[in-house]
Design a protein around this motif. Structure first.
Motif, short mmCIF file in Angstrom:
data_model
loop_
_atom_site.label_atom_id
_atom_site.label_comp_id
_atom_site.label_asym_id
_atom_site.label_seq_id
_atom_site.Cartn_x
_atom_site.Cartn_y
_atom_site.Cartn_z
N LEU A 368 0.80 -1.22 0.00
CA LEU A 368 0.00 0.00 0.00
C LEU A 368 0.84 1.27 0.00
CD1 LEU A 368 -2.79 -1.00 2.58
CD2 LEU A 368 -2.93 -1.03 0.08
N HIS A 369 2.16 1.16 -0.17
CA HIS A 369 3.00 2.35 0.01
C HIS A 369 2.73 3.43 -1.04
CE1 HIS A 369 5.57 0.52 -3.11
NE2 HIS A 369 6.16 1.69 -3.24
N GLU A 370 2.20 3.05 -2.21
CA GLU A 370 1.88 4.04 -3.25
C GLU A 370 0.40 4.43 -3.27
OE1 GLU A 370 5.42 3.49 -6.52
OE2 GLU A 370 3.51 2.50 -6.95
N LEU A 371 -0.28 4.19 -2.19
CA LEU A 371 -1.71 4.47 -2.07
C LEU A 371 -2.05 5.92 -2.43
CD1 LEU A 371 -4.43 3.21 -0.96
CD2 LEU A 371 -3.79 4.14 1.25
N GLY A 372 -1.20 6.86 -2.00
CA GLY A 372 -1.50 8.28 -2.19
C GLY A 372 -1.16 8.83 -3.56
N LEU A 373 -0.57 8.01 -4.44
CA LEU A 373 -0.22 8.51 -5.77
C LEU A 373 -1.44 8.94 -6.57
CD1 LEU A 373 2.59 6.15 -7.14
CD2 LEU A 373 2.77 8.58 -6.60
N LEU A 374 -2.60 8.41 -6.26
CA LEU A 374 -3.82 8.80 -6.97
C LEU A 374 -4.11 10.28 -6.76
CD1 LEU A 374 -6.16 7.61 -8.66
CD2 LEU A 374 -7.42 7.29 -6.54
N ILE A 375 -3.60 10.84 -5.65
CA ILE A 375 -3.85 12.26 -5.34
C ILE A 375 -2.77 13.13 -5.97
CG2 ILE A 375 -4.10 13.94 -3.47
CD1 ILE A 375 -5.14 11.54 -1.76
N TYR A 377 2.02 13.25 -6.55
CA TYR A 377 3.27 12.56 -6.28
C TYR A 377 4.04 13.11 -5.08
CZ TYR A 377 8.07 11.03 -6.54
OH TYR A 377 9.30 10.52 -6.21
N LYS A 378 4.22 14.43 -5.03
CA LYS A 378 5.18 15.02 -4.09
C LYS A 378 4.96 14.56 -2.65
CE LYS A 378 7.10 19.39 -2.44
NZ LYS A 378 7.02 20.86 -2.49
N ASN A 379 3.72 14.59 -2.18
CA ASN A 379 3.42 14.20 -0.80
C ASN A 379 2.57 12.94 -0.75
OD1 ASN A 379 4.66 16.43 0.76
ND2 ASN A 379 3.21 17.69 -0.40
N HIS A 380 2.79 12.03 -1.71
CA HIS A 380 1.89 10.87 -1.76
C HIS A 380 2.01 10.00 -0.52
CE1 HIS A 380 5.47 8.77 -3.58
NE2 HIS A 380 4.95 7.73 -2.96
N HIS A 381 3.17 10.01 0.15
CA HIS A 381 3.31 9.22 1.38
C HIS A 381 2.43 9.79 2.49
CE1 HIS A 381 6.25 12.38 1.10
NE2 HIS A 381 6.71 12.21 2.33
N HIS A 382 2.27 11.11 2.53
CA HIS A 382 1.39 11.73 3.52
C HIS A 382 -0.08 11.44 3.19
CE1 HIS A 382 4.69 15.00 4.33
NE2 HIS A 382 5.05 13.77 4.69
N TYR A 386 -2.77 9.32 5.48
CA TYR A 386 -4.05 9.90 5.90
C TYR A 386 -5.21 8.96 5.58
CZ TYR A 386 -8.00 13.09 6.29
OH TYR A 386 -9.21 13.65 6.64
N ILE A 387 -5.19 8.40 4.37
CA ILE A 387 -6.26 7.47 3.98
C ILE A 387 -6.29 6.27 4.91
CG2 ILE A 387 -7.04 5.89 2.16
CD1 ILE A 387 -5.83 7.95 0.13
N ILE A 388 -5.13 5.69 5.17
CA ILE A 388 -5.06 4.51 6.05
C ILE A 388 -5.55 4.85 7.45
CG2 ILE A 388 -3.43 2.98 7.25
CD1 ILE A 388 -1.86 2.93 4.56
N ASN A 389 -5.16 6.01 7.96
CA ASN A 389 -5.53 6.40 9.32
C ASN A 389 -7.03 6.56 9.48
OD1 ASN A 389 -4.90 7.15 12.01
ND2 ASN A 389 -5.07 9.30 11.49
N HIS A 390 -7.72 6.97 8.41
CA HIS A 390 -9.14 7.27 8.53
C HIS A 390 -10.04 6.24 7.87
CE1 HIS A 390 -8.55 11.25 10.33
NE2 HIS A 390 -7.48 11.34 9.56
N VAL A 408 3.65 3.69 5.94
CA VAL A 408 3.37 4.37 4.68
C VAL A 408 3.83 5.82 4.75
CG1 VAL A 408 1.52 5.14 3.13
CG2 VAL A 408 1.52 2.80 4.02
N TYR A 409 3.60 6.48 5.87
CA TYR A 409 4.01 7.89 6.01
C TYR A 409 5.53 8.04 5.89
CZ TYR A 409 3.95 12.67 7.89
OH TYR A 409 4.07 14.03 8.03
N ASN A 410 6.26 7.07 6.41
CA ASN A 410 7.72 7.18 6.50
C ASN A 410 8.47 6.38 5.45
OD1 ASN A 410 8.45 8.89 8.93
ND2 ASN A 410 7.01 7.47 9.88
#
Length: 501
Positions: A368-375, A377-382, A386-390, A408-410
């Motif tokens: 799931l480390h690239e989960l945020g790429l849909l949003i 690239y630059k802060n996709h880890h953040h 966020y998605i996982i946390n909520h 995932v954040y780190n």
């Protein structure tokens, strides 16, 4: 122009209504990418059990409260196929002699049949609700303290082995032992003693069966976990912690003055009676520790209608669904997961990565480390964190979800040690070790081609990492060399030593 939606468009929407002795609940979900997505939850305190007199006759007032609640639920059911709706009644409706009077009016309001289930069937469904929303291969004890009954189950996987429905609940015990609203030792002792007497009827059978993990599936257990976290503890409920909270309740003296840090207002009314029952369960069944389950009766009923989601690895099903929903490159995700597993296998003898299901969570973090790429690239880890946390993640406890979020954040760029330090049940050291492995796996897989993966060796000397790559490999991969040099700096800044040979 007015558009009308046909009912067929709602074939993937399901609704479950649970007519409990304390509250009525409605759960609505949509099946998305091989998993369930909650699209609605409605809960109303009806306290049906409070209207049951000594002759087991349900009062008109209690029935009216129930009918008024169901009138609210009925509106949401209109567009859902009848085959996708199931409504169940529990302990109070099992006991009430005039239950037909209530059901006739209730079914007319809802436009659907209501099934009053037996205590044993309730226990079985609760267990399946827990099994479909939490990951556990070992024998587990499941406890659900309801308004008028308490279900106790031991099972393994999806198979319940021992089922009981005990005649004690937080509403009935509130009426019986806390009627004067006094939070006194005599009231608590009377409630605990009565509960212990009830539990002793089945205790020998359960103690002989045994279990490795204990989970609670009720509002009482959720309230206690919220209190523990608010008071700076981890989420494991123990007898000593229950007795500490009992002292906090006694210090309040009266129900109107009940103010325990972390106890939500909506849970106060039945909390003392639920606490007394849980203390009795811990004492008689010799429970060492308990965590909160992800599901119970409603989820058990729901998954009973979803044959396509039954008897699968719950955690794997959740991760796969997230990968599909967020358009994760599955080949790359598996490439990183395999690299992380290979590194972890080499480091496990020194670092003991198997505790707290660390290796499983590491694999999930890699997938799931690239989960945020849909949003972006630059802060996709953040974004991914966020998605996982909520998100609702069946198969993960809250502590495991927090560890997954931290990984995932780190997994890239600057390290946030505060997030790693906020682990509850998991050791901070394990979170750090898993993070360092995942970061290396991501870098070593950055070419996104299987044939470009290096044959790598890694060793640990205390917390120092030594990464050995084939001779001349870095000369042929200057970008990889730069990334690893940057990683050495990141880890050094965090106080960790990484050497690349």
């Amino acid at each position: 122009m007015q558009f009308e939606e046909s009912q067929s468009q709602h074939n993937d929407i399901y609704a479950v209504i649970d007519l409990g002795s304390n509250s009525f609940h409605m759960l609505m979900v949509k099946v998305v990418a091989g998993s369930v997505q909650v699209i609605g939850r409605v809960k109303r305190k009806v306290r049906l059990a409070a209207g049951l007199n000594d002759s087991l006759v349900l009062s008109k007032e209690a029935m009216t409260r129930g009918w008024e609640c169901l009138a609210l639920f009925a509106e949401r059911l209109q567009d859902i196929p009848a085959s996708n709706i199931r409504i169940v009644g529990t302990a109070t409706l099992r006991l009430a002699r005039n239950v037909k009077t209530f059901l006739t009016e209730a079914e007319q309001i809802l436009g659907h049949k209501i099934e009053v289930i037996s205590g044993e069937e309730e226990a079985r469904i609760i267990y399946l609700g827990v099994a479909h929303t939490s990951n556990c291969e070992a024998n587990r004890l499941v406890i659900d303290i309801g308004g008028a009954s308490t279900e106790v189950v031991v099972g393994q996987g999806f198979q319940p082995l021992l089922l009981s429905s005990l005649n004690m609940g937080c509403v009935t015990y509130l009426e019986r032992y806390f009627q004067n609203n006094e939070l006194s030792e005599s009231n608590f002792n009377a409630a605990i003693a009565a509960a212990e007497l009830e539990i002793h009827k089945v205790a020998d059978e359960y103690l002989a069966q045994g279990w490795q993990n204990a989970v609670g599936a009720s509002g009482t257990v959720q309230a206690l976990q919220e209190i523990l976290v608010a008071q700076g503890k981890d989420e494991v409920i123990t007898l000593s912690r229950l007795e500490t909270i009992l002292q906090q309740a006694l210090a309040c003296g009266h129900m109107d003055q009940l103010a325990i840090h972390g106890l939500a207002q909506e849970r106060k009314q039945v909390f003392p009676s639920g606490l007394a029952i849980l203390i009795a369960l811990f004492r008689v069944l010799q429970i060492k520790g308990m965590t909160l389950s992800g599901g119970a009766l409603r989820e058990g009923v729901l998954y009973g209608m979803l044959s396509q989601l039954q008897h699968q690895d719950v955690r794997a099903r959740t991760v796969q669904s997230m990968m599909v929903r967020y358009f994760i490159d599955q080949q790359q995700a598996n490439r990183v997961a395999d690299m992380a597993a290979m590194l972890a296998q080499q480091l496990d003898p020194q670092w003991n990565l198997q505790s707290f299901e660390g290796l499983s969570i590491l694999r999930c973090g890699a997938l799931l480390h690239e989960l945020g790429l849909l949003i972006e690239y630059k802060n996709h880890h953040h974004h991914g964190a966020y998605i996982i946390n909520h998100a609702e993640l069946p198969g993960f406890t809250r502590a495991q979800q927090q560890l997954l979020m931290a990984l995932v954040y780190n997994h890239r760029a600057d390290l946030n040690k505060d997030i790693l330090a906020r682990q509850t049940m998991t050791s901070v050291l394990l979170a750090v070790r898993l993070t360092r492995i995942l970061r290396l796996a991501v870098i070593l897989s950055m070419r996104r081609r299987h044939e470009a993966l290096p044959a790598v060796q890694v060793q640990a000397q205390a917390e120092g990492l030594h990464l050995k790559l084939p001779d001349g490999w870095l000369d042929h991969h200057p970008l990889m060399r730069a990334e690893l040099e940057q990683e050495i700096a990141y880890q050094q800044q965090a106080g960790w030593q990484l050497m690349v040979h």
